[in-house]
Design a protein around this motif. Structure first.
Motif, PDB file in Angstrom:
ATOM      1  N   VAL A 175      -9.933  38.348  15.337  1.00  0.00           N
ATOM      2  CA  VAL A 175     -10.683  37.387  14.520  1.00  0.00           C
ATOM      3  C   VAL A 175     -11.789  38.105  13.753  1.00  0.00           C
ATOM      4  N   ALA A 176     -12.499  38.995  14.453  1.00  0.00           N
ATOM      5  CA  ALA A 176     -13.582  39.738  13.816  1.00  0.00           C
ATOM      6  C   ALA A 176     -13.061  40.626  12.693  1.00  0.00           C
ATOM      7  N   ARG A 177     -11.950  41.289  12.925  1.00  0.00           N
ATOM      8  CA  ARG A 177     -11.363  42.149  11.891  1.00  0.00           C
ATOM      9  C   ARG A 177     -10.960  41.336  10.657  1.00  0.00           C
ATOM     10  N   LEU A 178     -10.345  40.184  10.911  1.00  0.00           N
ATOM     11  CA  LEU A 178      -9.928  39.318   9.801  1.00  0.00           C
ATOM     12  C   LEU A 178     -11.145  38.847   9.009  1.00  0.00           C
ATOM     13  N   GLY A 179     -12.166  38.385   9.723  1.00  0.00           N
ATOM     14  CA  GLY A 179     -13.371  37.910   9.051  1.00  0.00           C
ATOM     15  C   GLY A 179     -14.081  39.009   8.300  1.00  0.00           C
ATOM     16  N   GLY A 180     -14.214  40.175   8.935  1.00  0.00           N
ATOM     17  CA  GLY A 180     -14.873  41.294   8.275  1.00  0.00           C
ATOM     18  C   GLY A 180     -14.129  41.764   7.044  1.00  0.00           C
ATOM     19  N   GLY A 181     -12.797  41.790   7.136  1.00  0.00           N
ATOM     20  CA  GLY A 181     -11.992  42.199   5.986  1.00  0.00           C
ATOM     21  C   GLY A 181     -12.126  41.230   4.823  1.00  0.00           C
ATOM     22  N   LEU A 182     -12.081  39.925   5.131  1.00  0.00           N
ATOM     23  CA  LEU A 182     -12.236  38.909   4.080  1.00  0.00           C
ATOM     24  C   LEU A 182     -13.605  39.015   3.401  1.00  0.00           C
ATOM     25  N   ALA A 183     -14.664  39.093   4.225  1.00  0.00           N
ATOM     26  CA  ALA A 183     -16.016  39.160   3.674  1.00  0.00           C
ATOM     27  C   ALA A 183     -16.210  40.419   2.842  1.00  0.00           C
ATOM     28  N   ALA A 184     -15.637  41.537   3.306  1.00  0.00           N
ATOM     29  CA  ALA A 184     -15.775  42.792   2.573  1.00  0.00           C
ATOM     30  C   ALA A 184     -15.056  42.745   1.239  1.00  0.00           C
ATOM     31  N   VAL A 185     -13.847  42.177   1.231  1.00  0.00           N
ATOM     32  CA  VAL A 185     -13.096  42.055  -0.023  1.00  0.00           C
ATOM     33  C   VAL A 185     -13.861  41.186  -1.016  1.00  0.00           C
ATOM     34  N   GLY A 186     -14.424  40.072  -0.533  1.00  0.00           N
ATOM     35  CA  GLY A 186     -15.193  39.207  -1.415  1.00  0.00           C
ATOM     36  C   GLY A 186     -16.399  39.906  -2.009  1.00  0.00           C
ATOM     37  N   LEU A 187     -17.125  40.651  -1.174  1.00  0.00           N
ATOM     38  CA  LEU A 187     -18.320  41.347  -1.657  1.00  0.00           C
ATOM     39  C   LEU A 187     -17.952  42.488  -2.596  1.00  0.00           C
ATOM     40  N   LEU A 188     -16.852  43.184  -2.308  1.00  0.00           N
ATOM     41  CA  LEU A 188     -16.405  44.248  -3.208  1.00  0.00           C
ATOM     42  C   LEU A 188     -15.978  43.673  -4.560  1.00  0.00           C
ATOM     43  N   GLY A 189     -15.351  42.499  -4.536  1.00  0.00           N
ATOM     44  CA  GLY A 189     -14.940  41.870  -5.784  1.00  0.00           C
ATOM     45  C   GLY A 189     -16.131  41.527  -6.671  1.00  0.00           C
ATOM     46  N   VAL A 190     -17.192  40.995  -6.061  1.00  0.00           N
ATOM     47  CA  VAL A 190     -18.389  40.668  -6.833  1.00  0.00           C
ATOM     48  C   VAL A 190     -19.088  41.951  -7.299  1.00  0.00           C
ATOM     49  N   SER A 191     -19.125  42.964  -6.432  1.00  0.00           N
ATOM     50  CA  SER A 191     -19.751  44.243  -6.818  1.00  0.00           C
ATOM     51  C   SER A 191     -19.034  44.852  -8.016  1.00  0.00           C
ATOM     52  N   TYR A 192     -17.709  44.775  -7.998  1.00  0.00           N
ATOM     53  CA  TYR A 192     -16.940  45.297  -9.128  1.00  0.00           C
ATOM     54  C   TYR A 192     -17.265  44.530 -10.411  1.00  0.00           C
ATOM     55  N   THR A 193     -17.481  43.219 -10.269  1.00  0.00           N
ATOM     56  CA  THR A 193     -17.852  42.411 -11.434  1.00  0.00           C
ATOM     57  C   THR A 193     -19.178  42.868 -12.019  1.00  0.00           C
ATOM     58  N   PHE A 194     -20.160  43.111 -11.142  1.00  0.00           N
ATOM     59  CA  PHE A 194     -21.452  43.595 -11.619  1.00  0.00           C
ATOM     60  C   PHE A 194     -21.306  44.944 -12.322  1.00  0.00           C
ATOM     61  N   ILE A 195     -20.474  45.806 -11.741  1.00  0.00           N
ATOM     62  CA  ILE A 195     -20.302  47.144 -12.323  1.00  0.00           C
ATOM     63  C   ILE A 195     -19.596  47.051 -13.673  1.00  0.00           C
ATOM     64  N   SER A 196     -18.556  46.212 -13.765  1.00  0.00           N
ATOM     65  CA  SER A 196     -17.827  46.088 -15.033  1.00  0.00           C
ATOM     66  C   SER A 196     -18.679  45.440 -16.116  1.00  0.00           C
ATOM     67  N   SER A 197     -19.692  44.658 -15.720  1.00  0.00           N
ATOM     68  CA  SER A 197     -20.580  44.056 -16.714  1.00  0.00           C
ATOM     69  C   SER A 197     -21.511  45.091 -17.340  1.00  0.00           C
ATOM     70  N   GLY A 198     -21.714  46.213 -16.648  1.00  0.00           N
ATOM     71  CA  GLY A 198     -22.581  47.276 -17.156  1.00  0.00           C
ATOM     72  C   GLY A 198     -24.038  47.113 -16.796  1.00  0.00           C
ATOM     73  N   ASN A 199     -24.441  45.909 -16.391  1.00  0.00           N
ATOM     74  CA  ASN A 199     -25.858  45.673 -16.113  1.00  0.00           C
ATOM     75  C   ASN A 199     -26.297  46.110 -14.722  1.00  0.00           C
ATOM     76  N   TRP A 200     -25.356  46.586 -13.907  1.00  0.00           N
ATOM     77  CA  TRP A 200     -25.721  47.037 -12.571  1.00  0.00           C
ATOM     78  C   TRP A 200     -26.636  48.273 -12.637  1.00  0.00           C
TER      79      TRP A 200
END
Length: 417
Positions: A264-289
């Motif tokens: 359960v912990a692995r599943l939750g951690g993986g989901l949360a990490a993917v979500g945060l990486l997706g948003v981080s990538y958005t910030f980076i692609s915007s250039g304003n990071w």
């Protein structure tokens, strides 16, 4: 094109609230310094302070006085900037926040001297630290109710979704805390259930509330365009909101952790990490990071997500028993991303030189580097007592740097009057 939001004067709205919250950070950080002194045997006090109580006082004041109130100040300030100062919900948010801060501050000495133990008051024995913690959470509900009345002012604002999600996580994590109290009253010998609910609160608070409210502030400031999102913001937020509560088994001791709980912990951690990486990538692609103030938090959140994803994949024996590694991970989020986001908000529009903020950045990274020393990543043959002495010295730097920024802002304000 720079899509960052116009800087707002952070000291213009609710100055007393942010000053009290900033004071809580400094006191809590100095309490952490006191804890480090005790760990190396340099703490000698006639008050007979116990290390566990010092640690509880440090963590609870950081949570109740800093990690919740300061982001709430930013949210109130932002809503007021939308011409919402005459709405009744704003007053309820302010009074609820003030109540939560007051209760959090009052709880601090009871955690410091008694921990969770009851306090003798004549013929009555009351767990005052626990009672005041309950008052804090009741005040959170008042803030949520006030936000519900004014959230329409953020309609069509990209940050609204993230503030909504963060506040939902705050509500959910509080249910875990109430659950601990109920189980201890009904079935005090059920240690696994008590530990599970305790870590459900902590996991939902840190991985849910803290992460989402930081993303809300960064979306508000960096303003990524719709074309920067590879998938919809709802998808990434959903990954984090679903995954965060499921990571609670990571806090349970290894001897009590079943294969099902670990999965359960692995599943939750993986989901949360993917979500945060997706948003981080958005910030980076915007250039304003690359922004001089907000980019530090984006980088640390992305680093945290990588660590979380790594922990969800590798064998648990690699990291589960390494308590120092888990402390490092938490500080990347709570000392790193959270503190740098809050102090960046203070810095923006303050009128003082950015060198004060960069001093905080340096102090934070010194602490993070020092926290690597006790982990398995540091070669054992390079160890020694000097590591724990270095931890003591490093722990003193962030409160000094943040306090210096506060003094500089205060002096700048007085010159403008």
């Amino acid at each position: 094109m720079d899509r960052t939001a116009p800087t707002q004067q952070p000291t213009r709205m609710n100055p007393l609230l942010w000053k009290i919250s900033l004071g809580c950070f400094i006191i809590a950080a100095l309490t952490g310094f006191l804890y480090r002194l005790g760990m190396v045997g340099w703490l000698s006090t006639p008050l007979g302070l116990a290390l566990d109580n010092i640690r509880h006082a440090h963590s609870h004041l950081m949570f109740f006085g800093w990690a919740v109130p300061f982001p709430m100040v930013i949210l109130i300030n932002y809503i007021v900037s939308k011409e919402g100062q005459k709405r009744r919900g704003i007053d309820l948010m302010k009074y609820s926040l003030a109540g939560a801060l007051a209760a959090g501050v009052l709880a601090y000495p009871f955690f410091l001297f008694y921990g969770y133990r009851p306090v003798e008051m004549g013929s009555v024995s009351l767990p005052l630290s626990v009672i005041l913690s309950g008052v804090v959470m009741i005040c959170w509900y008042g803030f949520l109710w006030g936000y519900r009345k004014v959230r329409d002012l953020l309609d069509a604002d990209a940050s609204q979704l993230w503030f909504d999600g963060a506040l939902v996580m705050l509500l959910i994590c509080s249910l875990g805390a109430w659950g601990v109290a109920i189980i201890q009253a009904v079935d005090p010998d059920n240690h696994l259930f008590v530990k599970s609910l305790t870590h459900f609160f902590l996991a939902t608070f840190t991985e849910g509330w803290v992460v989402l409210v930081l993303l809300a502030i960064l979306v508000m400031k960096l303003r990524p365009a719709s074309e920067d999102w590879e998938l919809t913001p709802n998808f990434w937020l959903g990954c984090i909101a679903i995954g965060a509560p499921l990571t609670f088994p990571y806090g349970i001791s290894e001897s009590l952790l079943s294969p099902m709980l670990l999965m359960v912990a692995r599943l939750g951690g993986g989901l949360a990490a993917v979500g945060l990486l997706g948003v981080s990538y958005t910030f980076i692609s915007s250039g304003n990071w690359k922004h001089k103030l907000w980019g530090w938090a984006v980088g640390l959140l992305a680093f945290k997500a990588v660590m979380q994803l790594f922990a969800s994949i590798v064998p648990s024996s690699f990291w589960l028993s390494d308590h120092a590694l888990r402390i490092f991970y938490l500080h990347v989020l709570l000392l790193g991303a959270l503190t740098l986001t809050m102090t960046a908000w203070l810095q923006s529009g303050s009128g003082i030189t950015d060198s004060y903020f960069y001093a905080i950045v340096i102090s934070v990274f010194v602490v993070l580097l020092s926290l690597v020393l006790p982990t398995a990543f540091w070669p054992a043959n390079w160890g020694g007592t000097w590591i724990y002495q270095a931890l003591v010295v490093a722990a003193l730097l962030p409160p000094l740097a943040v306090g210096t920024q506060w003094v500089a802002i205060t002096i700048s304000q007085k010159k403008k009057v």
